[in-house]
Design an enzyme around this catalytic site. Structure first.
Site, short mmCIF file in Angstrom:
data_model
loop_
_atom_site.label_atom_id
_atom_site.label_comp_id
_atom_site.label_asym_id
_atom_site.label_seq_id
_atom_site.Cartn_x
_atom_site.Cartn_y
_atom_site.Cartn_z
N ARG A 132 38.79 5.94 -29.11
CA ARG A 132 39.38 4.61 -29.28
C ARG A 132 40.39 4.60 -30.42
O ARG A 132 40.10 5.10 -31.50
CB ARG A 132 38.28 3.59 -29.53
CG ARG A 132 37.33 3.52 -28.34
CD ARG A 132 36.32 2.42 -28.43
NE ARG A 132 35.44 2.49 -27.26
CZ ARG A 132 34.40 1.70 -27.06
NH1 ARG A 132 34.11 0.76 -27.95
NH2 ARG A 132 33.66 1.85 -25.98
N ARG A 151 32.52 3.13 -37.22
CA ARG A 151 33.70 2.89 -36.40
C ARG A 151 34.62 4.11 -36.43
O ARG A 151 35.39 4.30 -37.35
CB ARG A 151 34.44 1.64 -36.90
CG ARG A 151 35.51 1.11 -35.97
CD ARG A 151 36.08 -0.21 -36.46
NE ARG A 151 35.06 -1.24 -36.52
CZ ARG A 151 34.70 -2.02 -35.50
NH1 ARG A 151 35.31 -1.87 -34.34
NH2 ARG A 151 33.76 -2.91 -35.64
N GLU A 161 25.52 -3.69 -34.12
CA GLU A 161 25.59 -3.40 -32.69
C GLU A 161 25.42 -1.91 -32.40
O GLU A 161 26.07 -1.06 -33.00
CB GLU A 161 26.95 -3.87 -32.15
CG GLU A 161 27.13 -3.58 -30.68
CD GLU A 161 28.55 -3.88 -30.18
OE1 GLU A 161 29.28 -4.64 -30.85
OE2 GLU A 161 28.91 -3.35 -29.12
N SER A 199 25.87 -2.52 -25.80
CA SER A 199 26.41 -3.75 -25.25
C SER A 199 26.21 -3.65 -23.74
O SER A 199 26.70 -2.71 -23.12
CB SER A 199 27.90 -3.83 -25.59
OG SER A 199 28.39 -5.12 -25.33
N ARG A 220 25.97 5.88 -33.73
CA ARG A 220 25.28 4.78 -34.43
C ARG A 220 23.77 4.97 -34.42
O ARG A 220 23.07 4.53 -35.33
CB ARG A 220 25.67 3.43 -33.82
CG ARG A 220 27.12 3.08 -34.13
CD ARG A 220 27.50 1.68 -33.68
NE ARG A 220 28.92 1.44 -33.97
CZ ARG A 220 29.55 0.30 -33.74
NH1 ARG A 220 28.89 -0.72 -33.18
NH2 ARG A 220 30.82 0.16 -34.04
#
Length: 429
Positions: free
Chosen positions: A262, A277, A349, A352, A394
RNA sequence: GGAGGAGUGGCCGAGCGGUUUAAGGCGGCGGUCUUGAAAACCGUUGAGCCGAAAGGCUCCGGGGGUUCGAAUCCCUCCUCCUCCGCCA
């Protein structure tokens, strides 16, 4: 994409149906105006084409009969010019019309909480208790380098910011987590494992909704139609793009490990420290394709499957229902799973899980051959779902922070030890 | 990368300038027969768009062109197969 019929029938309600969501209200109004104009031009061009086809057939008939057809040929030529003109006008409108449709977000399910941002998300359930430490728990960006297993500085040298080198126990744990998650989902939850390409084309990205709107979030391979996968959702959902699936094959459940890439444009200054991130991270993804009537039950199951990973690893978490404003572009309903991170004293988070209903299926043309209420077979758009099961980087962060001890060592969760050659704790190396 | 061959409906496959409203088969659906099923036989069965309907338009890998008319001819791109080269 939303169905044209749906947009027409609910045109006046659309602002209400999309309340709280980000979209261009002026473009929506423009859609309504263009729709009527588009249909008028279409009918006009079709009538001209019909006439041209008729005249051409007449040419064929006359020539076969040895008659002169010069007049018909001229007439047909003239009609061809008129068709081209009508087509040029409708093509311009069609283009704008489609662009508006492609940019409209999905309509949230009626159960989605009202609200504009994260703060309105609803906690659905909480599992486990955040551990209490008789010492000040460290963040993984301190723990990892101290243990000699996370190297942020060398990654910055080799590539740049938002990359990390995992070594020793960290890379072992990362690999173990992937294997553990895949085994759990394939052996106990009934998913079929797939290893898809890590590069996808623009048609696939359009199908799942990343393009055309979110190009800036992707890594594009210069001079090609190829992009690095931002999530396994893209290659796996698009496995069935432009297909008609036999109804008895549904539901289909896939799980896939891929790295995810990303660009994180627009995230400048956010989560700059640590593994949270990154431009590149590993993820095990769950994807389901179902009949429309089954998709909300499937969302509950899929979310439970992701939660089970956290429970087996004994990591405290909570499930949150995203509010309308926090929902992703293509989603009709999303649950986030948030894991407790002692280093930040917060839930963050880690998964999702979304039901896209027919939004992606319409863009990607994924249908099922079903028997209609009249007993006749017909094609029906499927519903697609996906969720992280889980984000591996994560999860590694959560393990390091939750299993840390006063002396700076970290215990390995029991469920993971068979995947680490029996390793029970991580010591400085 | 080079040389050949091929992409047609859910699947297989014929068609190579004008009754293609795409043959035929498989599969699906309905029926005959049967206690039931199978087999056999008969019928039926692509998708999208416009239209209240009648009806019309588009689609034969994608895009462009030739022609009054293109699945069919030409150009271009993509994909697959065979052989050669290179390569983990």
């Amino acid at each position: 994409m939303l169905a044209r019929d749906f947009l027409r029938q609910h045109f006046d309600e659309m602002p209400h149906l999309l309340r709280g969501r980000a979209y261009d209200t002026a473009a929506l109004a423009r859609w309504g105006a263009l729709d009527a104009e588009r249909r008028r031009l279409l009918t006009e061009a079709d009538a001209l084409r019909s006439e041209k086809n008729r005249v051409s057939a007449e040419v064929g008939r006359k020539r076969k009969a040895g008659e002169d057809a010069t007049a018909e040929q001229e007439r047909s030529k003239e009609l061809g010019r008129l068709v081209d003109e009508a087509q040029a006008r409708s093509a311009a409108i069609e283009e704008e019309f489609s662009r508006i449709e492609e940019a409209l977000p999905n309509v949230p399910h009626e159960s989605v909480p009202e609200g504009a941002d994260e703060s309105a998300n609803a906690v659905v359930r909480t599992w486990g208790t955040p551990p209490s430490f008789p010492f000040e728990p460290k963040a993984h960006w301190d723990l990892g380098p101290a243990l000699g297993i996370l190297d942020f500085e060398r990654a910055a040298k080799v590539t740049g910011s938002r990359f990390t080198v995992l070594s020793g126990a960290a890379s072992l744990l990362n690999r173990a987590l992937i294997a553990f998650m895949l085994d759990l989902h394939t052996r106990e939850h009934g998913y079929r494992e797939v290893l898809p390409p890590f590069i996808v084309n623009s048609a696939s990205l359009f199908g799942t909704g990343q393009l055309p709107k979110f190009e800036q979030d992707l890594f594009h391979l210069e001079g090609t139609d190829w992009y690095l996968v931002p999530t396994a959702e893209v290659p796996v959902t698009n496995l069935h793009r432009d297909e008609v699936l036999p109804a008895d094959q549904l539901p289909i459940s896939y799980c896939a490990y891929t790295p995810c890439f990303r660009a994180e444009a627009g995230a400048a200054g956010k989560d700059t420290r640590g593994l949270i991130r990154q431009h590149q991270f590993d993820k095990v993804e769950l994807v389901k394709i179902t009949r429309p009537a089954d998709s909300y039950d499937a969302l509950e199951k899929l979310t439970r499957d992701a939660e089970t990973v956290l429970e087996r690893l004994e990591l405290p978490y909570r499930r949150v229902a995203l509010c309308r404003g926090d929902l992703g572009f293509a989603s009709a309903r999303t649950y986030d799973l948030e894991v407790w991170l002692p280093g930040q004293a917060a839930y963050r988070e880690i998964s999702s899980c979304s039901n896209f209903e027919a939004f992606q299926a319409r863009r990607a043309s994924i249908r099922a051959r079903v028997t209609g209420p009249d007993g006749k077979p017909r094609n029906e758009l499927v519903h697609t779902l996906n969720g992280s099961g889980l984000a591996v980087g994560r999860t590694l962060v959560a393990v390091l922070e939750n299993y840390q001890r006063a002396d700076g060592t970290v215990a390995v969760p029991p469920a993971l030890r068979p995947y680490c050659g029996g390793l029970a704790e991580i010591r400085p190396s």
